[in-house]
Scaffold this motif. Structure first.
Motif, short mmCIF file in Angstrom:
data_model
loop_
_atom_site.label_atom_id
_atom_site.label_comp_id
_atom_site.label_asym_id
_atom_site.label_seq_id
_atom_site.Cartn_x
_atom_site.Cartn_y
_atom_site.Cartn_z
N THR A 227 0.84 -1.18 0.00
CA THR A 227 0.00 0.00 0.00
C THR A 227 0.88 1.24 0.00
O THR A 227 1.80 1.33 0.80
CB THR A 227 -0.93 0.03 1.22
N THR A 228 0.60 2.13 -0.90
CA THR A 228 1.29 3.41 -0.94
C THR A 228 0.29 4.53 -1.11
O THR A 228 -0.78 4.33 -1.68
CB THR A 228 2.32 3.47 -2.08
N ASN A 229 0.64 5.68 -0.60
CA ASN A 229 -0.17 6.87 -0.77
C ASN A 229 0.74 8.03 -1.15
O ASN A 229 1.91 8.06 -0.78
CB ASN A 229 -0.94 7.21 0.50
N TYR A 230 0.16 8.97 -1.87
CA TYR A 230 0.89 10.15 -2.28
C TYR A 230 0.02 11.37 -2.13
O TYR A 230 -1.19 11.33 -2.36
CB TYR A 230 1.33 10.04 -3.75
N ALA A 231 0.65 12.45 -1.76
CA ALA A 231 -0.04 13.72 -1.81
C ALA A 231 -0.38 14.04 -3.25
O ALA A 231 0.36 13.70 -4.18
CB ALA A 231 0.82 14.82 -1.20
N ASP A 232 -1.52 14.71 -3.43
CA ASP A 232 -1.93 15.05 -4.79
C ASP A 232 -0.86 15.84 -5.53
O ASP A 232 -0.69 15.70 -6.75
CB ASP A 232 -3.22 15.85 -4.76
N SER A 233 -0.13 16.65 -4.80
CA SER A 233 0.85 17.51 -5.43
C SER A 233 2.04 16.77 -6.01
O SER A 233 2.78 17.33 -6.82
CB SER A 233 1.35 18.56 -4.42
N VAL A 234 2.23 15.52 -5.60
CA VAL A 234 3.39 14.78 -6.08
C VAL A 234 3.01 13.53 -6.86
O VAL A 234 3.91 12.85 -7.38
CB VAL A 234 4.33 14.39 -4.92
N LYS A 235 1.74 13.24 -6.97
CA LYS A 235 1.32 12.06 -7.70
C LYS A 235 1.82 12.11 -9.14
O LYS A 235 1.73 13.13 -9.81
CB LYS A 235 -0.20 11.92 -7.68
N GLY A 236 2.32 10.99 -9.58
CA GLY A 236 2.85 10.90 -10.92
C GLY A 236 4.29 11.34 -11.05
O GLY A 236 4.91 11.11 -12.09
N ARG A 237 4.81 11.96 -10.01
CA ARG A 237 6.19 12.44 -10.04
C ARG A 237 7.08 11.72 -9.03
O ARG A 237 8.27 11.52 -9.29
CB ARG A 237 6.24 13.94 -9.77
N PHE A 238 6.52 11.38 -7.90
CA PHE A 238 7.28 10.73 -6.83
C PHE A 238 6.88 9.27 -6.73
O PHE A 238 5.72 8.90 -6.95
CB PHE A 238 7.03 11.39 -5.48
N THR A 239 7.83 8.45 -6.37
CA THR A 239 7.58 7.03 -6.15
C THR A 239 8.27 6.59 -4.88
O THR A 239 9.48 6.80 -4.72
CB THR A 239 8.08 6.18 -7.33
#
Length: 128
Positions: free
Chosen positions: A57-69
């Motif tokens: 399970t991973t989560n990302y802030a909207d501001s970094v989705k698609g850019r951070f992994t």
């Protein structure tokens, strides 16, 4: 001594990439969800990403989705944050933290979910 040590920060140009590492010392990360947070001057510390103890399970802030992994390598006792397409607004001190509660899929994005060990932070500066 229980520690998390962040590394990999530095100065990069917009559009550049960095990989942050969060290495545990004195304990293993196998049973911990790990969160990445960041704090810019004058701003609240915000959740950037998290990964559950299982890695499933991973989560990302909207501001970094698609850019951070986010990823983890328990064998190396390390969690990583690959940061691509960096923007000036990504400039902040980045912290990792270990959760001491929760199940294998737990992946909190709030500070209250990380009552255990916090790292000292690594500075990421995105600027031309």
């Amino acid at each position: 001594q229980l520690q998390l040590v962040e590394s990999g920060g530095g100065l990069v140009q917009p559009g550049g990439s960095l990989r942050l590492s969060c290495a545990a010392s004195g304990f293993t990360l196998d049973y911990n969800a790990i969160g990445w947070f960041r704090q810019a001057p004058g701003k609240e510390r915000e959740g950037v990403s998290c990964i559950s103890s299982s890695g499933g399970t991973t989560n990302y802030a909207d501001s970094v989705k698609g850019r951070f992994t986010i990823s983890r390598d328990n064998a190396k006792n390390t969690v990583y944050l690959q940061m691509n397409s960096l923007k000036p607004e990504d400039t902040a001190v980045y912290y990792c933290a270990a959760s001491v509660v929760g199940g294998s899929t737990w992946c909190p994005m709030h500070r209250g979910g990380y009552l255990g060990v916090w790292g000292q932070g690594t500075l990421v500066t995105v600027s031309s």
